[in-house]
Design a protein around this motif. Structure first.
Motif, PDB file in Angstrom:
ATOM      1  N   MET A   1      -5.218 -87.096  60.999  1.00 33.25           N
ATOM      2  CA  MET A   1      -5.675 -87.724  62.252  1.00 33.25           C
ATOM      3  C   MET A   1      -5.398 -86.776  63.375  1.00 33.25           C
ATOM      4  SD  MET A   1      -4.097 -91.048  63.784  1.00 33.25           S
ATOM      5  CE  MET A   1      -2.854 -90.565  64.436  1.00 33.25           C
ATOM      6  N   ASN A   2      -6.270 -86.717  64.480  1.00 32.09           N
ATOM      7  CA  ASN A   2      -6.114 -85.946  65.551  1.00 32.09           C
ATOM      8  C   ASN A   2      -5.329 -87.083  66.514  1.00 32.09           C
ATOM      9  OD1 ASN A   2      -6.284 -84.892  68.129  1.00 32.09           O
ATOM     10  ND2 ASN A   2      -8.436 -84.059  67.679  1.00 32.09           N
ATOM     11  N   GLY A   3      -4.231 -86.609  66.875  1.00 31.50           N
ATOM     12  CA  GLY A   3      -3.314 -87.737  67.690  1.00 31.50           C
ATOM     13  C   GLY A   3      -3.904 -87.784  69.041  1.00 31.50           C
ATOM     14  N   ARG A   4      -4.823 -86.768  69.692  1.00 25.86           N
ATOM     15  CA  ARG A   4      -5.350 -87.197  70.858  1.00 25.86           C
ATOM     16  C   ARG A   4      -6.317 -88.388  70.783  1.00 25.86           C
ATOM     17  NH1 ARG A   4      -7.449 -81.375  72.453  1.00 25.86           N
ATOM     18  NH2 ARG A   4      -7.833 -81.497  70.267  1.00 25.86           N
ATOM     19  N   ARG A   5      -7.135 -88.545  69.741  1.00 24.99           N
ATOM     20  CA  ARG A   5      -8.070 -89.575  69.408  1.00 24.99           C
ATOM     21  C   ARG A   5      -7.499 -91.077  69.966  1.00 24.99           C
ATOM     22  NH1 ARG A   5     -10.668 -90.260  64.140  1.00 24.99           N
ATOM     23  NH2 ARG A   5     -12.256 -90.866  65.597  1.00 24.99           N
ATOM     24  N   MET A   6      -6.231 -91.107  69.629  1.00 24.76           N
ATOM     25  CA  MET A   6      -5.622 -92.451  70.102  1.00 24.76           C
ATOM     26  C   MET A   6      -5.524 -92.887  71.549  1.00 24.76           C
ATOM     27  SD  MET A   6      -2.538 -93.189  67.558  1.00 24.76           S
ATOM     28  CE  MET A   6      -1.574 -91.629  67.764  1.00 24.76           C
ATOM     29  N   ALA A   7      -5.740 -91.742  72.282  1.00 24.66           N
ATOM     30  CA  ALA A   7      -5.856 -91.881  73.711  1.00 24.66           C
ATOM     31  C   ALA A   7      -7.164 -92.837  74.177  1.00 24.66           C
ATOM     32  CB  ALA A   7      -6.025 -90.472  74.366  1.00 24.66           C
ATOM     33  N   GLY A   8      -7.988 -92.813  73.300  1.00 24.15           N
ATOM     34  CA  GLY A   8      -9.398 -93.785  73.286  1.00 24.15           C
ATOM     35  C   GLY A   8      -8.928 -95.249  73.694  1.00 24.15           C
ATOM     36  N   GLY A   9      -8.049 -95.790  72.894  1.00 28.40           N
ATOM     37  CA  GLY A   9      -7.775 -97.102  72.869  1.00 28.40           C
ATOM     38  C   GLY A   9      -6.818 -97.402  74.250  1.00 28.40           C
ATOM     39  N   LEU A  10      -6.113 -96.333  74.637  1.00 33.28           N
ATOM     40  CA  LEU A  10      -5.439 -96.579  75.689  1.00 33.28           C
ATOM     41  C   LEU A  10      -6.284 -96.208  76.955  1.00 33.28           C
ATOM     42  CD1 LEU A  10      -2.438 -97.179  76.873  1.00 33.28           C
ATOM     43  CD2 LEU A  10      -2.107 -94.459  76.745  1.00 33.28           C
ATOM     44  N   VAL A  11      -7.059 -95.619  77.251  1.00 32.46           N
ATOM     45  CA  VAL A  11      -7.933 -95.500  78.192  1.00 32.46           C
ATOM     46  C   VAL A  11      -8.873 -96.808  78.199  1.00 32.46           C
ATOM     47  CG1 VAL A  11     -10.052 -94.227  79.071  1.00 32.46           C
ATOM     48  CG2 VAL A  11      -7.849 -93.019  78.350  1.00 32.46           C
ATOM     49  N   ALA A  12      -9.235 -97.220  77.271  1.00 28.43           N
ATOM     50  CA  ALA A  12     -10.379 -98.533  77.363  1.00 28.43           C
ATOM     51  C   ALA A  12      -9.161 -99.561  77.714  1.00 28.43           C
ATOM     52  CB  ALA A  12     -10.835 -98.714  75.917  1.00 28.43           C
ATOM     53  N   GLY A  13      -8.057 -99.668  77.144  1.00 24.61           N
ATOM     54  CA  GLY A  13      -7.308-100.693  77.346  1.00 24.61           C
ATOM     55  C   GLY A  13      -6.979-100.708  78.956  1.00 24.61           C
ATOM     56  N   LEU A  14      -6.677 -99.550  79.528  1.00 26.55           N
ATOM     57  CA  LEU A  14      -6.279 -99.406  81.037  1.00 26.55           C
ATOM     58  C   LEU A  14      -7.662 -99.957  81.725  1.00 26.55           C
ATOM     59  CD1 LEU A  14      -4.528 -96.044  81.319  1.00 26.55           C
ATOM     60  CD2 LEU A  14      -3.745 -98.214  82.051  1.00 26.55           C
ATOM     61  N   ALA A  79      -8.509 -94.339  65.437  1.00 21.81           N
ATOM     62  CA  ALA A  79      -8.385 -92.865  64.764  1.00 21.81           C
ATOM     63  C   ALA A  79      -8.084 -92.759  63.663  1.00 21.81           C
ATOM     64  CB  ALA A  79      -7.240 -92.189  66.080  1.00 21.81           C
ATOM     65  N   LEU A  80      -7.362 -93.597  62.723  1.00 23.16           N
ATOM     66  CA  LEU A  80      -6.940 -93.370  61.610  1.00 23.16           C
ATOM     67  C   LEU A  80      -8.328 -93.968  60.558  1.00 23.16           C
ATOM     68  CD1 LEU A  80      -3.514 -95.038  61.429  1.00 23.16           C
ATOM     69  CD2 LEU A  80      -3.986 -92.758  60.901  1.00 23.16           C
ATOM     70  N   THR A  81      -9.013 -94.851  61.107  1.00 25.53           N
ATOM     71  CA  THR A  81     -10.057 -95.334  60.196  1.00 25.53           C
ATOM     72  C   THR A  81     -11.507 -94.510  60.355  1.00 25.53           C
ATOM     73  OG1 THR A  81     -10.637 -97.185  61.562  1.00 25.53           O
ATOM     74  CG2 THR A  81      -8.768 -97.474  59.741  1.00 25.53           C
ATOM     75  N   VAL A  82     -11.778 -93.979  61.599  1.00 25.28           N
ATOM     76  CA  VAL A  82     -13.093 -93.665  61.746  1.00 25.28           C
ATOM     77  C   VAL A  82     -13.137 -92.225  61.732  1.00 25.28           C
ATOM     78  CG1 VAL A  82     -14.827 -93.690  63.419  1.00 25.28           C
ATOM     79  CG2 VAL A  82     -13.476 -95.859  63.105  1.00 25.28           C
ATOM     80  N   ASP A  83     -14.014 -91.668  60.987  1.00 28.27           N
ATOM     81  CA  ASP A  83     -14.483 -90.183  60.860  1.00 28.27           C
ATOM     82  C   ASP A  83     -14.589 -89.845  62.231  1.00 28.27           C
ATOM     83  OD1 ASP A  83     -16.697 -88.032  60.288  1.00 28.27           O
ATOM     84  OD2 ASP A  83     -15.053 -87.948  58.785  1.00 28.27           O
ATOM     85  N   GLU A  84     -13.955 -88.424  62.580  1.00 29.90           N
ATOM     86  CA  GLU A  84     -14.241 -87.948  63.914  1.00 29.90           C
ATOM     87  C   GLU A  84     -15.819 -87.541  63.854  1.00 29.90           C
ATOM     88  OE1 GLU A  84     -11.563 -84.659  64.803  1.00 29.90           O
ATOM     89  OE2 GLU A  84      -9.875 -85.404  63.714  1.00 29.90           O
ATOM     90  N   ASP A  85     -16.643 -87.274  63.141  1.00 31.36           N
ATOM     91  CA  ASP A  85     -18.052 -87.243  63.155  1.00 31.36           C
ATOM     92  C   ASP A  85     -19.042 -88.301  63.615  1.00 31.36           C
ATOM     93  OD1 ASP A  85     -17.456 -84.460  62.924  1.00 31.36           O
ATOM     94  OD2 ASP A  85     -17.509 -84.484  60.694  1.00 31.36           O
ATOM     95  N   ALA A  86     -18.157 -89.570  63.387  1.00 28.78           N
ATOM     96  CA  ALA A  86     -19.077 -90.818  63.545  1.00 28.78           C
ATOM     97  C   ALA A  86     -19.564 -90.618  65.085  1.00 28.78           C
ATOM     98  CB  ALA A  86     -18.128 -91.917  63.352  1.00 28.78           C
ATOM     99  N   GLY A  87     -20.725 -91.265  65.070  1.00 28.10           N
ATOM    100  CA  GLY A  87     -21.464 -91.463  66.392  1.00 28.10           C
ATOM    101  C   GLY A  87     -20.475 -92.366  67.102  1.00 28.10           C
ATOM    102  N   VAL A  88     -20.394 -92.382  68.244  1.00 30.62           N
ATOM    103  CA  VAL A  88     -19.909 -93.075  69.460  1.00 30.62           C
ATOM    104  C   VAL A  88     -20.301 -94.410  69.454  1.00 30.62           C
ATOM    105  CG1 VAL A  88     -19.114 -93.481  71.998  1.00 30.62           C
ATOM    106  CG2 VAL A  88     -19.095 -91.279  70.783  1.00 30.62           C
TER     107      VAL A  88
END
Length: 149
Positions: A1-14, A79-88
């Protein structure tokens, strides 16, 4: 898991948190998050302010801080469940709808924090669906941007 991907949830939450705080200020009525926090506080026997009052700074910190923690946890799940190559868009839609079902249709009613979503009117269900779709796509976009940074 790329730890930086978790930032997506925090940014969206903000972003969603800022929108809810602005909505409270504009409407002069507490947000649904504030209502949920107050129901939970009453269930735990904690003193709570009248339902119609806007939250003070301390209550706002608890409500919005909890929301941000939940968003960060959701970002971690994404970040744990979705492949990094998945479409946004497709992964964001599935994630947002899944999160909506988990929180509004299952967890909230099970914890008796809110009435079951199936008892809500169509406008409420529509609003919740759209907000969570936006959250899901924002989480996916944030995760993709963070992973590629």
């Amino acid at each position: 898991m790329n730890g930086r991907r978790m930032a997506g949830g925090l940014v969206a939450g903000l972003c969603i948190t800022a929108m809810m705080m602005a909505g409270e200020k504009k409407s002069g009525t507490p947000s649904e998050l504030t209502d949920l926090e107050r129901v939970g506080a009453r269930r735990l026997g904690v003193r709570s302010v009248p339902s119609s009052d806007l939250p003070d700074v301390t209550e706002q910190a608890v409500v919005q801080g909890s929301h941000l923690l939940l968003s960060a946890a959701a970002g971690a799940v994404y970040a744990l469940t979705v492949d990094e190559d998945a479409g946004v868009v497709p992964s964001g839609i599935v994630f947002g709808l899944g999160f909506y079902v988990a929180m509004h249709w299952i967890t909230g009613p099970l914890l008796e924090l809110k009435k079951p979503e199936w008892q809500a009117d169509a406008a409420t269900i529509g609003t919740h669906t759209i907000v969570h779709l936006v959250f899901g796509v924002a989480t996916a976009a944030g995760a993709k941007a963070a992973a590629n940074a």
